[in-house]
Design a protein around this motif. Structure first.
Motif, short mmCIF file in Angstrom:
data_model
loop_
_atom_site.label_atom_id
_atom_site.label_comp_id
_atom_site.label_asym_id
_atom_site.label_seq_id
_atom_site.Cartn_x
_atom_site.Cartn_y
_atom_site.Cartn_z
N LEU A 104 2.25 1.76 -3.52
CA LEU A 104 1.22 2.26 -4.44
C LEU A 104 0.92 3.73 -4.18
O LEU A 104 0.76 4.52 -5.12
CB LEU A 104 -0.06 1.43 -4.28
N LEU A 105 0.83 4.09 -2.89
CA LEU A 105 0.53 5.48 -2.56
C LEU A 105 1.66 6.40 -3.00
O LEU A 105 1.41 7.50 -3.52
CB LEU A 105 0.30 5.61 -1.05
N GLU A 106 2.91 5.96 -2.82
CA GLU A 106 4.04 6.79 -3.24
C GLU A 106 4.06 6.96 -4.75
O GLU A 106 4.36 8.05 -5.26
CB GLU A 106 5.35 6.16 -2.75
N GLU A 107 3.73 5.90 -5.49
CA GLU A 107 3.65 6.03 -6.95
C GLU A 107 2.55 7.00 -7.35
O GLU A 107 2.71 7.82 -8.27
CB GLU A 107 3.39 4.65 -7.57
N GLN A 108 1.41 6.91 -6.66
CA GLN A 108 0.32 7.83 -6.94
C GLN A 108 0.73 9.27 -6.65
O GLN A 108 0.44 10.19 -7.43
CB GLN A 108 -0.90 7.45 -6.10
N LEU A 109 1.42 9.46 -5.52
CA LEU A 109 1.83 10.82 -5.15
C LEU A 109 2.84 11.38 -6.14
O LEU A 109 2.80 12.57 -6.46
CB LEU A 109 2.42 10.81 -3.74
N HIS A 169 0.84 -1.21 0.00
CA HIS A 169 0.00 0.00 0.00
C HIS A 169 0.87 1.26 0.00
O HIS A 169 0.56 2.23 -0.70
CB HIS A 169 -0.91 -0.02 1.22
N GLY A 204 3.01 10.73 -9.31
CA GLY A 204 2.26 11.15 -10.48
C GLY A 204 1.48 12.42 -10.23
O GLY A 204 1.43 13.32 -11.09
N GLU A 205 0.88 12.53 -9.05
CA GLU A 205 0.10 13.72 -8.73
C GLU A 205 1.00 14.94 -8.58
O GLU A 205 0.61 16.06 -8.94
CB GLU A 205 -0.71 13.49 -7.46
#
Length: 480
Positions: free
Chosen positions: A281-286, A278, A288-289
């Motif tokens: 995944l959150l770090e990858e999302q961040l 998790h 990108g954001e």
């Protein structure tokens, strides 16, 4: 631990007969002890238990000098209620037996002279009851322990679900694993591109740790599972989520754990791997954001710079007037402070976009000075909004902290508080001492935050009911 049978009678011939009979029948599993009085027997029983052994059965005569058999058994029952008890008597009356049943937990009453097989059968039944009761208690204790462990796993799982730092995940897993295994455990893991992390590796040599780290990095790079070199398969559990390896839990001491313990440790390892997955995944999302919001951030940064730029312009204009030297120094100092604040804001945004940790520069400051700094910055916005600033400082002493960063964190809170009071209200700065900590708080009389949204307050890019902003202020404040 040796199990004992204690025989008590004031007649030596009776004791000799009992000792011979019981040793012949039960000597392979129990040691037979004899005492000629109740007082001697009480001391003997205490001595046996003090030595780490156990008295499973007491056989005593009713008629003895000084303390009678029923009163003696009552004393035993008060201090050792688990001991099985047989009362022997040559008298026809049942009063003593009834008293012992009601007050001493008497299990069996046999008249003298006894039949050898009758007494042996009674003893065998009572010893079987004692063994079954002990096994039942042990089984019940195991069930209670497993129930506590399951509840503990549930609590750890909930805690891991809200943790976003691999270091904290490592600590939670190591502590829970040690509790489950009953011995210290080592945990090695890697998340993302971070360095390999260890907990509890004191029992491993430096070369062993190096070999295990190399194996972990290689397995992760090749996208496969694997085993740490030099560790028996029965003494390691992989931290895996799907086909993704994050590390290993290592049992370095003691005997191999039983199957149920390994099953619980495997559940814990799965929870830890899911939490690390998790985080990735959150770090990858961040990441990108962060890239997608740089353009939008420029407008917000310009808006956030408006207050310090307005202050700098105002103080600069005042410097053109005929002022005293002290007043000029004051305005010059305020201009420098506002410039530093703008630089700090830029630094925080850059740290956030790069995912870097803040570097703190602690120094001494009073709580009153912190309140002054907050009020000075927000003062231009208070009157137009109909908001008053109030102080309730139960603690006004010194603190050691990064003044600039904490001030900016407090200003992020005040911005949200002002947005929550569009029709005016009161903004309150409070402080109090709580044991070895000092608690600072900012509160407002605004509309508040819906309860269902409160768990998301510190999520990056989350906003609610605000006309401006990207939702980074609370996330940055939390990092500080």
């Amino acid at each position: 631990m040796t199990a004992h049978i204690v025989c008590v009678d004031d007649e030596q011939a009776v004791l000799d007969q009992l000792s011979a009979q019981l040793t012949r029948r039960f000597g392979a599993t129990h040691r037979v002890e004899c005492a000629e009085s109740a007082e001697e027997a009480l001391a003997l029983i205490d001595e046996i238990f003090a030595g780490g052994d156990e008295v499973e059965l007491v056989i005593c005569d009713q008629v003895m000098p000084k303390m009678k058999g029923d009163r003696f058994l009552e004393r035993v029952h008060v201090t050792r209620p688990r001991v099985m008890k047989i009362l022997l008597t040559g008298q026809a009356g049942l009063d003593s037996a009834i008293y012992a049943i009601n007050n001493a937990g008497l299990h069996c009453y046999i008249e003298k002279p006894w039949e050898v097989e009758d007494l042996n059968l009674a003893i065998e039944n009572l010893l079987t009851q004692h063994r079954l009761r002990r096994e039942l208690e042990q089984h019940h204790a195991r069930l209670e322990r497993r129930s506590r462990e399951l509840h503990g796993l549930h609590d750890v799982g909930r805690a891991l679900g809200s943790v976003l730092e691999p270091e904290r995940i490592l600590g939670l897993v190591a502590e829970a694993a040690g509790s489950l295994a009953g011995e210290p455990c080592a945990v090695v893991l890697q998340s993302g591109s971070r360095p390999v992390l260890w907990h509890g590796a004191a029992g491993l040599s430096e070369s062993s740790r190096g070999d295990i780290e190399t194996a972990l990095v290689r397995c992760r790079a090749e996208g496969r599972s694997g085993s740490p070199p030099g560790v028996a398969p029965a003494r390691m559990i992989a931290l895996e989520h799907g086909r993704r390896l994050f590390g290993w839990l290592l049992l370095l001491e003691g005997a191999e754990p039983p199957l149920d313990t390994r099953e619980f440790l495997a559940i814990l390892a799965g929870q830890a791997a899911a939490a690390l997955h998790h985080v990735e995944l959150l770090e990858e999302q961040l990441r990108g954001e962060r890239l997608s919001t740089i353009g939008r951030m420029i407008a917000t940064i310009v808006h956030d710079f408006r207050n310090p730029m307005t202050a700098i312009k105002g103080y600069g204009s005042l410097l053109e007037e005929d002022l005293t030297a002290e007043r000029r120094r004051q305005y010059a100092r305020l201009i420098v402070e506002e410039t530093d604040r703008m630089g700090g804001m830029i630094e925080e945004i850059l740290e956030f976009t790069r995912g870097e940790r803040a570097i703190l520069r602690p120094r001494a400051v009073t709580v009153g000075a912190l309140a002054d700094a907050v009020e000075r910055v927000v003062a231009p916005e208070l009157k137009p909004r109909g908001v008053s600033f109030r102080r309730e400082l139960a603690y006004e002493g010194e603190l050691i902290l990064d003044v600039d960063r904490l001030t900016r964190a407090l200003l992020n809170f005040t911005t949200n508080a002002l947005d929550a009071m569009p029709s005016g209200g009161v903004l309150t700065f409070t402080s109090r001492r709580a044991d070895e900590r000092v608690e600072l708080a900012l509160s407002d009389t605004g509309v508040g935050i819906p309860e269902e949204l409160q768990p998301r307050l510190f999520e990056p890019f989350f906003t609610h009911g605000k006309p401006r902003g990207l939702g980074l202020g609370m996330s940055i404040a939390r990092k500080i």
